[in-house]
Design a protein around this motif. Structure first.
Motif, PDB file in Angstrom:
ATOM      1  N   TYR A  88       0.891  -1.158   0.000  1.00  0.00           N
ATOM      2  CA  TYR A  88       0.000   0.000   0.000  1.00  0.00           C
ATOM      3  C   TYR A  88       0.927   1.206   0.000  1.00  0.00           C
ATOM      4  O   TYR A  88       1.598   1.470   0.996  1.00  0.00           O
ATOM      5  CB  TYR A  88      -0.879   0.000   1.251  1.00  0.00           C
ATOM      6  CG  TYR A  88      -1.903  -1.121   1.259  1.00  0.00           C
ATOM      7  CD1 TYR A  88      -3.231  -0.859   0.961  1.00  0.00           C
ATOM      8  CD2 TYR A  88      -1.536  -2.429   1.560  1.00  0.00           C
ATOM      9  CE1 TYR A  88      -4.173  -1.877   0.958  1.00  0.00           C
ATOM     10  CE2 TYR A  88      -2.475  -3.449   1.561  1.00  0.00           C
ATOM     11  CZ  TYR A  88      -3.785  -3.170   1.256  1.00  0.00           C
ATOM     12  OH  TYR A  88      -4.711  -4.179   1.257  1.00  0.00           O
ATOM     13  N   PHE A  89       1.008   1.913  -1.132  1.00  0.00           N
ATOM     14  CA  PHE A  89       2.010   2.965  -1.312  1.00  0.00           C
ATOM     15  C   PHE A  89       1.782   4.138  -0.366  1.00  0.00           C
ATOM     16  O   PHE A  89       0.676   4.661  -0.268  1.00  0.00           O
ATOM     17  CB  PHE A  89       2.018   3.463  -2.751  1.00  0.00           C
ATOM     18  CG  PHE A  89       2.419   2.410  -3.752  1.00  0.00           C
ATOM     19  CD1 PHE A  89       3.314   1.400  -3.419  1.00  0.00           C
ATOM     20  CD2 PHE A  89       1.906   2.430  -5.026  1.00  0.00           C
ATOM     21  CE1 PHE A  89       3.689   0.433  -4.338  1.00  0.00           C
ATOM     22  CE2 PHE A  89       2.270   1.465  -5.963  1.00  0.00           C
ATOM     23  CZ  PHE A  89       3.157   0.471  -5.612  1.00  0.00           C
ATOM     24  N   GLY A  90       2.846   4.549   0.319  1.00  0.00           N
ATOM     25  CA  GLY A  90       2.820   5.658   1.261  1.00  0.00           C
ATOM     26  C   GLY A  90       2.993   5.152   2.676  1.00  0.00           C
ATOM     27  O   GLY A  90       2.752   3.974   2.969  1.00  0.00           O
ATOM     28  N   THR A  91       3.434   6.023   3.566  1.00  0.00           N
ATOM     29  CA  THR A  91       3.631   5.642   4.967  1.00  0.00           C
ATOM     30  C   THR A  91       2.780   6.482   5.906  1.00  0.00           C
ATOM     31  O   THR A  91       2.980   6.453   7.110  1.00  0.00           O
ATOM     32  CB  THR A  91       5.116   5.782   5.362  1.00  0.00           C
ATOM     33  OG1 THR A  91       5.526   7.123   5.136  1.00  0.00           O
ATOM     34  CG2 THR A  91       5.993   4.815   4.581  1.00  0.00           C
ATOM     35  N   ASP A  92       1.829   7.221   5.359  1.00  0.00           N
ATOM     36  CA  ASP A  92       1.003   8.102   6.186  1.00  0.00           C
ATOM     37  C   ASP A  92      -0.141   7.330   6.852  1.00  0.00           C
ATOM     38  O   ASP A  92      -0.339   6.141   6.632  1.00  0.00           O
ATOM     39  CB  ASP A  92       0.461   9.259   5.346  1.00  0.00           C
ATOM     40  CG  ASP A  92      -0.348   8.788   4.134  1.00  0.00           C
ATOM     41  OD1 ASP A  92      -0.578   7.571   3.997  1.00  0.00           O
ATOM     42  OD2 ASP A  92      -0.731   9.641   3.328  1.00  0.00           O
ATOM     43  N   LEU A  93      -0.892   8.040   7.683  1.00  0.00           N
ATOM     44  CA  LEU A  93      -1.977   7.426   8.438  1.00  0.00           C
ATOM     45  C   LEU A  93      -3.080   6.910   7.519  1.00  0.00           C
ATOM     46  O   LEU A  93      -3.643   5.839   7.755  1.00  0.00           O
ATOM     47  CB  LEU A  93      -2.555   8.435   9.433  1.00  0.00           C
ATOM     48  CG  LEU A  93      -3.650   7.944  10.359  1.00  0.00           C
ATOM     49  CD1 LEU A  93      -3.180   6.750  11.170  1.00  0.00           C
ATOM     50  CD2 LEU A  93      -4.109   9.065  11.270  1.00  0.00           C
ATOM     51  N   GLU A  94      -3.377   7.626   6.450  1.00  0.00           N
ATOM     52  CA  GLU A  94      -4.412   7.182   5.511  1.00  0.00           C
ATOM     53  C   GLU A  94      -4.028   5.856   4.858  1.00  0.00           C
ATOM     54  O   GLU A  94      -4.850   4.950   4.715  1.00  0.00           O
ATOM     55  CB  GLU A  94      -4.637   8.244   4.438  1.00  0.00           C
ATOM     56  CG  GLU A  94      -5.727   7.872   3.453  1.00  0.00           C
ATOM     57  CD  GLU A  94      -5.938   8.951   2.403  1.00  0.00           C
ATOM     58  OE1 GLU A  94      -6.279   8.568   1.263  1.00  0.00           O
ATOM     59  OE2 GLU A  94      -5.761  10.140   2.692  1.00  0.00           O
ATOM     60  N   THR A  95      -2.757   5.726   4.491  1.00  0.00           N
ATOM     61  CA  THR A  95      -2.293   4.481   3.882  1.00  0.00           C
ATOM     62  C   THR A  95      -2.330   3.338   4.885  1.00  0.00           C
ATOM     63  O   THR A  95      -2.740   2.224   4.557  1.00  0.00           O
ATOM     64  CB  THR A  95      -0.871   4.661   3.322  1.00  0.00           C
ATOM     65  OG1 THR A  95      -0.870   5.764   2.423  1.00  0.00           O
ATOM     66  CG2 THR A  95      -0.403   3.415   2.604  1.00  0.00           C
ATOM     67  N   LEU A  96      -1.921   3.618   6.113  1.00  0.00           N
ATOM     68  CA  LEU A  96      -2.005   2.591   7.151  1.00  0.00           C
ATOM     69  C   LEU A  96      -3.451   2.161   7.349  1.00  0.00           C
ATOM     70  O   LEU A  96      -3.735   0.964   7.464  1.00  0.00           O
ATOM     71  CB  LEU A  96      -1.421   3.091   8.472  1.00  0.00           C
ATOM     72  CG  LEU A  96      -1.613   2.149   9.667  1.00  0.00           C
ATOM     73  CD1 LEU A  96      -0.952   0.806   9.431  1.00  0.00           C
ATOM     74  CD2 LEU A  96      -1.103   2.799  10.932  1.00  0.00           C
ATOM     75  N   ALA A  97      -4.367   3.102   7.351  1.00  0.00           N
ATOM     76  CA  ALA A  97      -5.785   2.770   7.529  1.00  0.00           C
ATOM     77  C   ALA A  97      -6.273   1.866   6.395  1.00  0.00           C
ATOM     78  O   ALA A  97      -7.008   0.897   6.639  1.00  0.00           O
ATOM     79  CB  ALA A  97      -6.621   4.043   7.592  1.00  0.00           C
ATOM     80  N   ARG A  98      -5.848   2.144   5.159  1.00  0.00           N
ATOM     81  CA  ARG A  98      -6.220   1.283   4.028  1.00  0.00           C
ATOM     82  C   ARG A  98      -5.660  -0.122   4.209  1.00  0.00           C
ATOM     83  O   ARG A  98      -6.343  -1.118   3.976  1.00  0.00           O
ATOM     84  CB  ARG A  98      -5.730   1.867   2.706  1.00  0.00           C
ATOM     85  CG  ARG A  98      -6.512   3.056   2.214  1.00  0.00           C
ATOM     86  CD  ARG A  98      -6.170   3.496   0.792  1.00  0.00           C
ATOM     87  NE  ARG A  98      -4.752   3.546   0.462  1.00  0.00           N
ATOM     88  CZ  ARG A  98      -4.159   2.764  -0.461  1.00  0.00           C
ATOM     89  NH1 ARG A  98      -4.840   1.874  -1.131  1.00  0.00           N
ATOM     90  NH2 ARG A  98      -2.871   2.898  -0.705  1.00  0.00           N
ATOM     91  N   ALA A  99      -4.391  -0.197   4.624  1.00  0.00           N
ATOM     92  CA  ALA A  99      -3.751  -1.503   4.811  1.00  0.00           C
ATOM     93  C   ALA A  99      -4.414  -2.281   5.946  1.00  0.00           C
ATOM     94  O   ALA A  99      -4.678  -3.484   5.815  1.00  0.00           O
ATOM     95  CB  ALA A  99      -2.257  -1.325   5.077  1.00  0.00           C
ATOM     96  N   VAL A 100      -4.676  -1.607   7.057  1.00  0.00           N
ATOM     97  CA  VAL A 100      -5.318  -2.273   8.196  1.00  0.00           C
ATOM     98  C   VAL A 100      -6.718  -2.743   7.818  1.00  0.00           C
ATOM     99  O   VAL A 100      -7.104  -3.870   8.122  1.00  0.00           O
ATOM    100  CB  VAL A 100      -5.349  -1.346   9.432  1.00  0.00           C
ATOM    101  CG1 VAL A 100      -6.276  -1.884  10.509  1.00  0.00           C
ATOM    102  CG2 VAL A 100      -3.939  -1.164   9.983  1.00  0.00           C
ATOM    103  N   ALA A 101      -7.472  -1.898   7.127  1.00  0.00           N
ATOM    104  CA  ALA A 101      -8.812  -2.290   6.697  1.00  0.00           C
ATOM    105  C   ALA A 101      -8.736  -3.510   5.782  1.00  0.00           C
ATOM    106  O   ALA A 101      -9.501  -4.470   5.940  1.00  0.00           O
ATOM    107  CB  ALA A 101      -9.507  -1.128   5.991  1.00  0.00           C
ATOM    108  N   GLY A 102      -7.786  -3.500   4.840  1.00  0.00           N
ATOM    109  CA  GLY A 102      -7.608  -4.651   3.959  1.00  0.00           C
ATOM    110  C   GLY A 102      -7.247  -5.898   4.737  1.00  0.00           C
ATOM    111  O   GLY A 102      -7.756  -6.985   4.478  1.00  0.00           O
ATOM    112  N   GLY A 103      -6.355  -5.767   5.713  1.00  0.00           N
ATOM    113  CA  GLY A 103      -5.922  -6.915   6.509  1.00  0.00           C
ATOM    114  C   GLY A 103      -6.992  -7.463   7.423  1.00  0.00           C
ATOM    115  O   GLY A 103      -7.102  -8.675   7.615  1.00  0.00           O
ATOM    116  N   LEU A 104      -7.809  -6.574   7.997  1.00  0.00           N
ATOM    117  CA  LEU A 104      -8.871  -7.023   8.897  1.00  0.00           C
ATOM    118  C   LEU A 104     -10.015  -7.683   8.151  1.00  0.00           C
ATOM    119  O   LEU A 104     -10.651  -8.602   8.662  1.00  0.00           O
ATOM    120  CB  LEU A 104      -9.401  -5.839   9.722  1.00  0.00           C
ATOM    121  CG  LEU A 104      -8.443  -5.266  10.766  1.00  0.00           C
ATOM    122  CD1 LEU A 104      -9.041  -4.022  11.402  1.00  0.00           C
ATOM    123  CD2 LEU A 104      -8.099  -6.298  11.837  1.00  0.00           C
TER     124      LEU A 104
END
Length: 122
Positions: A88-104
């Motif tokens: 998930y390109f980027g290291t900001d909070l929005e990118t983390l939220a996308r990655a976490v949502a995808g993982g959950l």
């Protein structure tokens, strides 16, 4: 000459760049736990990210990489031998939220891809 808002934005950028990755992860963990839609016991802080799922067959973790967040699937107790990785390109909070949502929301990590990823790393 820069306006006051440009100087403030530049100063914020410098402050963010100077923070340690531990401080950033602490802040991100705090933000994730404040979200009422996320069960705080389900997300576990690890050295360089978060563990999102753990079963007898697999573990899903979000790792902070140099330029992105990566969802990684591995067998339990196998930190070295990873099965899949999705960026998930980027290291900001929005990118983390996308990655976490995808993982959950990922229902079959051994045989499918997560939602919203930008690139399959392996």
């Amino acid at each position: 000459m820069r306006s006051t808002s440009q100087r403030d934005a530049h100063a914020d950028t410098i402050r963010l760049a100077m923070r340690s990755s531990g401080e950033v992860l602490d802040e991100l963990e705090s933000a994730l736990h404040r979200d009422p839609d996320i069960d705080p016991g389900r997300i576990v802080r690890i050295d360089n990210g978060f563990r999102l799922q753990e079963t007898d067959d697999y573990v899903v973790e979000a790792w902070k990489m140099l330029y992105n967040w990566r969802l990684v699937v591995m067998r339990p107790h196998q930190q070295i031998d990873t099965i899949h990785g999705y960026c998930y390109f980027g290291t900001d909070l929005e990118t983390l939220a996308r990655a976490v949502a995808g993982g959950l929301q990922w229902e079959d990590p051994l045989h499918s891809a997560p939602e919203g990823f930008d690139k399959q790393a392996f």
